[in-house]
Design an enzyme around this catalytic site. Structure first.
Site, PDB file in Angstrom:
ATOM      1  N   SER A 134       0.718  -1.168  -0.373  1.00 28.39           N
ATOM      2  CA  SER A 134      -0.151   0.102  -0.021  1.00 28.39           C
ATOM      3  C   SER A 134       0.807   1.508   0.195  1.00 28.39           C
ATOM      4  O   SER A 134       2.347   1.414   0.441  1.00 28.39           O
ATOM      5  CB  SER A 134      -0.769   0.120   1.249  1.00 28.39           C
ATOM      6  OG  SER A 134      -1.299   0.825   1.432  1.00 28.39           O
ATOM      7  N   TYR A 158      -1.525   0.173  10.468  1.00 27.47           N
ATOM      8  CA  TYR A 158      -1.914  -0.463   9.519  1.00 27.47           C
ATOM      9  C   TYR A 158      -0.485  -0.683   8.189  1.00 27.47           C
ATOM     10  O   TYR A 158      -0.211  -1.253   8.211  1.00 27.47           O
ATOM     11  CB  TYR A 158      -3.209   0.029   8.802  1.00 27.47           C
ATOM     12  CG  TYR A 158      -3.764  -0.205   7.666  1.00 27.47           C
ATOM     13  CD1 TYR A 158      -3.993  -1.689   6.954  1.00 27.47           C
ATOM     14  CD2 TYR A 158      -2.808  -0.116   6.469  1.00 27.47           C
ATOM     15  CE1 TYR A 158      -4.156  -2.166   5.575  1.00 27.47           C
ATOM     16  CE2 TYR A 158      -3.729   0.331   4.972  1.00 27.47           C
ATOM     17  CZ  TYR A 158      -3.456  -1.352   4.559  1.00 27.47           C
ATOM     18  OH  TYR A 158      -4.039  -1.770   3.254  1.00 27.47           O
ATOM     19  N   LYS A 162       2.040  -3.712   6.998  1.00 22.53           N
ATOM     20  CA  LYS A 162       2.532  -3.640   5.523  1.00 22.53           C
ATOM     21  C   LYS A 162       3.855  -3.673   5.665  1.00 22.53           C
ATOM     22  O   LYS A 162       4.808  -4.156   4.654  1.00 22.53           O
ATOM     23  CB  LYS A 162       1.394  -2.462   4.651  1.00 22.53           C
ATOM     24  CG  LYS A 162       0.179  -2.555   3.922  1.00 22.53           C
ATOM     25  CD  LYS A 162       0.188  -3.851   3.684  1.00 22.53           C
ATOM     26  CE  LYS A 162      -1.176  -4.291   3.340  1.00 22.53           C
ATOM     27  NZ  LYS A 162      -1.725  -5.494   3.200  1.00 22.53           N
TER      28      LYS A 162
HETATM   29  P1  NAD Z   1     -11.172  -6.473   1.707  1.00 18.63           P
HETATM   30  O1  NAD Z   1     -11.192  -6.535   2.630  1.00 18.63           O
HETATM   31  O2  NAD Z   1     -12.333  -5.813   0.454  1.00 18.63           O
HETATM   32  O3  NAD Z   1     -10.734  -7.924   1.408  1.00 18.63           O
HETATM   33  C1  NAD Z   1      -9.759  -8.678   1.895  1.00 18.63           C
HETATM   34  C2  NAD Z   1     -10.195  -9.997   1.694  1.00 18.63           C
HETATM   35  O4  NAD Z   1      -9.275 -10.867   2.838  1.00 18.63           O
HETATM   36  C3  NAD Z   1     -11.829 -10.187   2.480  1.00 18.63           C
HETATM   37  O5  NAD Z   1     -12.535 -10.833   1.216  1.00 18.63           O
HETATM   38  C4  NAD Z   1     -11.689 -10.872   3.373  1.00 18.63           C
HETATM   39  O6  NAD Z   1     -12.658 -11.614   3.537  1.00 18.63           O
HETATM   40  C5  NAD Z   1     -10.410 -11.694   3.390  1.00 18.63           C
HETATM   41  N1  NAD Z   1      -9.632 -12.032   5.191  1.00 18.63           N
HETATM   42  C6  NAD Z   1      -9.226 -11.698   5.725  1.00 18.63           C
HETATM   43  N2  NAD Z   1      -8.601 -11.894   6.926  1.00 18.63           N
HETATM   44  C7  NAD Z   1      -8.396 -13.431   6.358  1.00 18.63           C
HETATM   45  C8  NAD Z   1      -7.882 -14.352   6.269  1.00 18.63           C
HETATM   46  N3  NAD Z   1      -7.542 -14.238   8.046  1.00 18.63           N
HETATM   47  N4  NAD Z   1      -8.363 -15.158   5.848  1.00 18.63           N
HETATM   48  C9  NAD Z   1      -8.615 -15.692   5.264  1.00 18.63           C
HETATM   49  N5  NAD Z   1      -8.739 -14.744   4.255  1.00 18.63           N
HETATM   50  C10 NAD Z   1      -9.112 -13.599   5.145  1.00 18.63           C
HETATM   51  O7  NAD Z   1     -10.371  -5.819   0.621  1.00 18.63           O
HETATM   52  P2  NAD Z   1      -9.380  -5.293  -0.549  1.00 18.63           P
HETATM   53  O8  NAD Z   1      -9.392  -3.568  -0.639  1.00 18.63           O
HETATM   54  O9  NAD Z   1      -9.383  -5.835  -1.652  1.00 18.63           O
HETATM   55  O10 NAD Z   1      -7.674  -5.496  -0.140  1.00 18.63           O
HETATM   56  C11 NAD Z   1      -7.190  -6.258  -0.353  1.00 18.63           C
HETATM   57  C12 NAD Z   1      -5.519  -6.072   0.119  1.00 18.63           C
HETATM   58  O11 NAD Z   1      -5.594  -4.583  -0.210  1.00 18.63           O
HETATM   59  C13 NAD Z   1      -5.372  -6.148   1.080  1.00 18.63           C
HETATM   60  O12 NAD Z   1      -4.355  -6.790   1.409  1.00 18.63           O
HETATM   61  C14 NAD Z   1      -5.509  -4.460   1.606  1.00 18.63           C
HETATM   62  O13 NAD Z   1      -4.573  -4.089   2.364  1.00 18.63           O
HETATM   63  C15 NAD Z   1      -4.782  -4.006   0.707  1.00 18.63           C
HETATM   64  N6  NAD Z   1      -5.024  -2.424   0.423  1.00 18.63           N
HETATM   65  C16 NAD Z   1      -6.299  -2.027  -0.371  1.00 18.63           C
HETATM   66  C17 NAD Z   1      -6.396  -0.662  -0.375  1.00 18.63           C
HETATM   67  C18 NAD Z   1      -7.280  -0.615  -0.639  1.00 18.63           C
HETATM   68  O14 NAD Z   1      -7.914   1.246  -0.226  1.00 18.63           O
HETATM   69  N7  NAD Z   1      -8.641  -1.049  -0.645  1.00 18.63           N
HETATM   70  C19 NAD Z   1      -5.631  -0.496  -0.315  1.00 18.63           C
HETATM   71  C20 NAD Z   1      -3.504  -0.776  -0.691  1.00 18.63           C
HETATM   72  C21 NAD Z   1      -3.758  -2.180   0.061  1.00 18.63           C
HETATM   73  N1  UFG Z   2     -12.466  12.219   3.015  1.00 23.83           N
HETATM   74  C1  UFG Z   2     -13.327  12.851   2.872  1.00 23.83           C
HETATM   75  N2  UFG Z   2     -14.300  12.663   3.507  1.00 23.83           N
HETATM   76  C2  UFG Z   2     -14.768  11.035   3.811  1.00 23.83           C
HETATM   77  C3  UFG Z   2     -13.220  10.388   3.091  1.00 23.83           C
HETATM   78  C4  UFG Z   2     -12.354  10.799   3.279  1.00 23.83           C
HETATM   79  O1  UFG Z   2     -12.252  13.856   2.622  1.00 23.83           O
HETATM   80  O2  UFG Z   2     -15.447  10.747   3.986  1.00 23.83           O
HETATM   81  C5  UFG Z   2     -10.689  12.478   1.924  1.00 23.83           C
HETATM   82  C6  UFG Z   2      -9.589  12.251   2.791  1.00 23.83           C
HETATM   83  O3  UFG Z   2      -9.290  13.084   3.556  1.00 23.83           O
HETATM   84  C7  UFG Z   2      -8.511  12.059   1.475  1.00 23.83           C
HETATM   85  C8  UFG Z   2      -9.247  11.533   0.569  1.00 23.83           C
HETATM   86  O4  UFG Z   2     -10.291  11.893   0.835  1.00 23.83           O
HETATM   87  O5  UFG Z   2      -8.022  13.295   1.251  1.00 23.83           O
HETATM   88  C9  UFG Z   2      -8.824  10.134   0.767  1.00 23.83           C
HETATM   89  O6  UFG Z   2      -9.336   9.574   1.441  1.00 23.83           O
HETATM   90  P1  UFG Z   2      -9.936   8.371   1.474  1.00 23.83           P
HETATM   91  O7  UFG Z   2      -9.730   7.652   2.986  1.00 23.83           O
HETATM   92  O8  UFG Z   2     -10.499   7.284   1.486  1.00 23.83           O
HETATM   93  O9  UFG Z   2      -7.913   7.445   1.570  1.00 23.83           O
HETATM   94  P2  UFG Z   2      -6.794   7.071   1.927  1.00 23.83           P
HETATM   95  O10 UFG Z   2      -5.794   8.400   0.710  1.00 23.83           O
HETATM   96  O11 UFG Z   2      -7.051   8.111   3.044  1.00 23.83           O
HETATM   97  O12 UFG Z   2      -6.543   6.135   1.913  1.00 23.83           O
HETATM   98  C10 UFG Z   2      -6.694   5.144   1.201  1.00 23.83           C
HETATM   99  C11 UFG Z   2      -6.751   3.532   2.348  1.00 23.83           C
HETATM  100  C12 UFG Z   2      -5.155   3.487   2.981  1.00 23.83           C
HETATM  101  C13 UFG Z   2      -4.432   3.025   1.475  1.00 23.83           C
HETATM  102  C14 UFG Z   2      -4.007   4.384   0.745  1.00 23.83           C
HETATM  103  C15 UFG Z   2      -3.367   3.973  -0.256  1.00 23.83           C
HETATM  104  O13 UFG Z   2      -7.467   4.294   3.264  1.00 23.83           O
HETATM  105  O14 UFG Z   2      -5.643   1.862   3.830  1.00 23.83           O
HETATM  106  O15 UFG Z   2      -5.601   5.046   0.639  1.00 23.83           O
HETATM  107  O16 UFG Z   2      -3.420   5.150  -0.513  1.00 23.83           O
HETATM  108  F1  UFG Z   2      -3.798   3.225   1.991  1.00 23.83           F
END
Ligand code: NAD
Ligand code: UFG
Length: 350
Positions: A134, A158, A162
């Site tokens: 991430s 978190y 990572k």
């Molecule tokens: P998500 O929560 O939709 O998907 C994660 C999946 O992992 C879910 O299906 C959940 O049920 C499963 N899971 C959780 N714990 C588990 C366990 N112990 N064993 C087996 N399965 C398990 O999240 P996502 O947005 O699809 O994110 C996927 C990955 O990408 C995560 O590792 C997250 O940290 C990373 N990531 C997500 C974002 C984002 O903004 N969505 C940004 C950066 C990184």
């Molecule tokens: N924001 C608002 N209102 C809301 C939610 C968010 O104004 O209700 C703003 C935040 O302040 C930020 C932008 O929208 O400026 C994006 O916020 P998000 O919460 O959607 O995303 P972040 O960039 O904070 O973080 C996300 C994930 C992290 C991940 C990161 C990767 O939550 O886990 O993107 O860049 F690591």
């Protein structure tokens, strides 16, 4: 065709990636405990992938922290001649605020879970891994666009988990030959498959901007709170690099291809568009896509936020031959298609 284990494949990014992988002809075993997802997502993935896909997707309900569940997954994925070819590791917990309140749970699932997975991979001689990292690793970035060489300085539990897994992967890659590993540092994944059949379905009140806006648009919530109108950005609201989840899914296919076609590798790559959009710009683009007004109010900044995070996306383009194809308008159109067709997300199983 490769045989792949997809941990967390029922989740938001995992489900879209499973679809892209099935369409590319691969055979998948998904291991997911449904901690944050629904079995319905994978049912729809198979439906979207079309005839023949069903036989190429096995689903195991299980936990990456349990060796017995991992053994089942590796056994399911092995053919009579060979073990699994590679693992794509999405499973994990991802809510920043929750990680502050429950750090041990995050270290357990994200770090210990990854450690168990790597041990199982080593035991089965499967040494090719794509890991969901991430952009949160970069904390408050000193340089924008952010290159991969920027300091790793997480600012919440978190992010530390990572960073810890990335370090574990560097250590493992250095320990013996044969490992091919890609840590993909996602920026802000949003949007949905254009069919509107699969998308993001957060539990409870969304923490992230995009699902919050979608839920306001569909009438589930009253208005968006814009966290800060006094950031040093072009309109005072925060700027992020939003990446369409289908572009992200295709980035995984590109990373897998690069790993499977080369020798030992350790890739650490940003996956982003290289373009920044402000909160107010996203609200305006979504309003345009759904033809509705999105009410919002500007409130205080959210603790822990940075003004601007945008990827330097050149390394992924050079290394993988991959770059994003879809713009903010497509993100909003596809996100709205998902939200309007599934106002309450996936059907909840009783
Ligand atoms: P998500 O929560 O939709 O998907 C994660 C999946 O992992 C879910 O299906 C959940 O049920 C499963 N899971 C959780 N714990 C588990 C366990 N112990 N064993 C087996 N399965 C398990 O999240 P996502 O947005 O699809 O994110 C996927 C990955 O990408 C995560 O590792 C997250 O940290 C990373 N990531 C997500 C974002 C984002 O903004 N969505 C940004 C950066 C990184
Ligand atoms: N924001 C608002 N209102 C809301 C939610 C968010 O104004 O209700 C703003 C935040 O302040 C930020 C932008 O929208 O400026 C994006 O916020 P998000 O919460 O959607 O995303 P972040 O960039 O904070 O973080 C996300 C994930 C992290 C991940 C990161 C990767 O939550 O886990 O993107 O860049 F690591």
């Amino acid at each position: 065709m490769a045989r792949l284990l997809i941990t967390g494949g029922a989740g938001f990014i995992g489900s879209h990636t499973c679809l892209v992988l099935l369409e590319a002809g691969h055979e998948l075993v998904v291991l997911d405990n449904y901690a944050n997802s629904s079995p319905e997502a994978l049912r729809r993935v198979v439906e979207l992938a079309g005839p023949g896909a069903e036989g190429r997707l096995q689903v195991i309900e299980g936990d990456i922290r349990r060796s017995a569940d991992l053994e089942r997954a590796f056994a399911e994925g092995a053919s009579t001649e060979a073990e699994l070819d590679a693992v794509i590791h999405f499973a994990g917990l991802k809510a920043v605020g929750e990680s502050v309140a429950q750090p041990l749970r995050y270290w357990d699932v994200n770090v210990s879970g990854s450690q168990h997975l790597l041990a199982a991979m080593a035991a089965h001689g499967c040494r090719t891994l794509v890991f969901s990292s991430s952009a949160t690793l970069y904390g408050y970035p000193e340089t924008v666009p952010i290159p991969e060489s920027a300091p790793i300085q997480p600012i919440n539990p978190y992010g530390y988990t990572k960073a810890a897994v990335e370090q574990m992967l560097r250590d493992v890659a250095a320990s013996e030959p044969g490992w091919r590993i890609a840590s993909l540092r996602y920026f802000n994944p949003v949007g949905a498959h254009p069919s509107g059949r699969i998308g993001e379905d957060p539990n409870g009140v969304p923490n992230n901007l995009f699902p919050f806006i979608s839920q306001v648009a569909v009438g589930r919530r009253e208005q968006v709170q814009v966290f800060g109108g006094d950031w040093p950005t072009r309109d005072g609201s925060g700027v992020r690099d939003y990446i369409h989840v289908m572009d992200l899914a295709e980035g995984h296919l590109a990373a897998l291809k690069a790993l499977l076609s080369g020798g030992d590798q350790l890739l650490q790559l940003n996956l982003g568009s290289g373009q920044g959009h402000s909160v107010l710009e996203v609200i305006a683009a979504f309003a345009q896509a759904c033809g509705r007004t999105i009410p919002y109010e500007v409130v205080a900044r959210r603790p822990g936020d940075a003004a601007t995070t945008v990827a330097d996306a050149t390394a992924a383009a050079k290394t993988l031959g991959w770059r994003t194809q879809r713009d903010l308008a497509s993100i909003c159109r596809d996100g709205w298609c998902w939200q309007s067709n599934n106002p309450q997300g996936y059907p909840k199983l009783s």
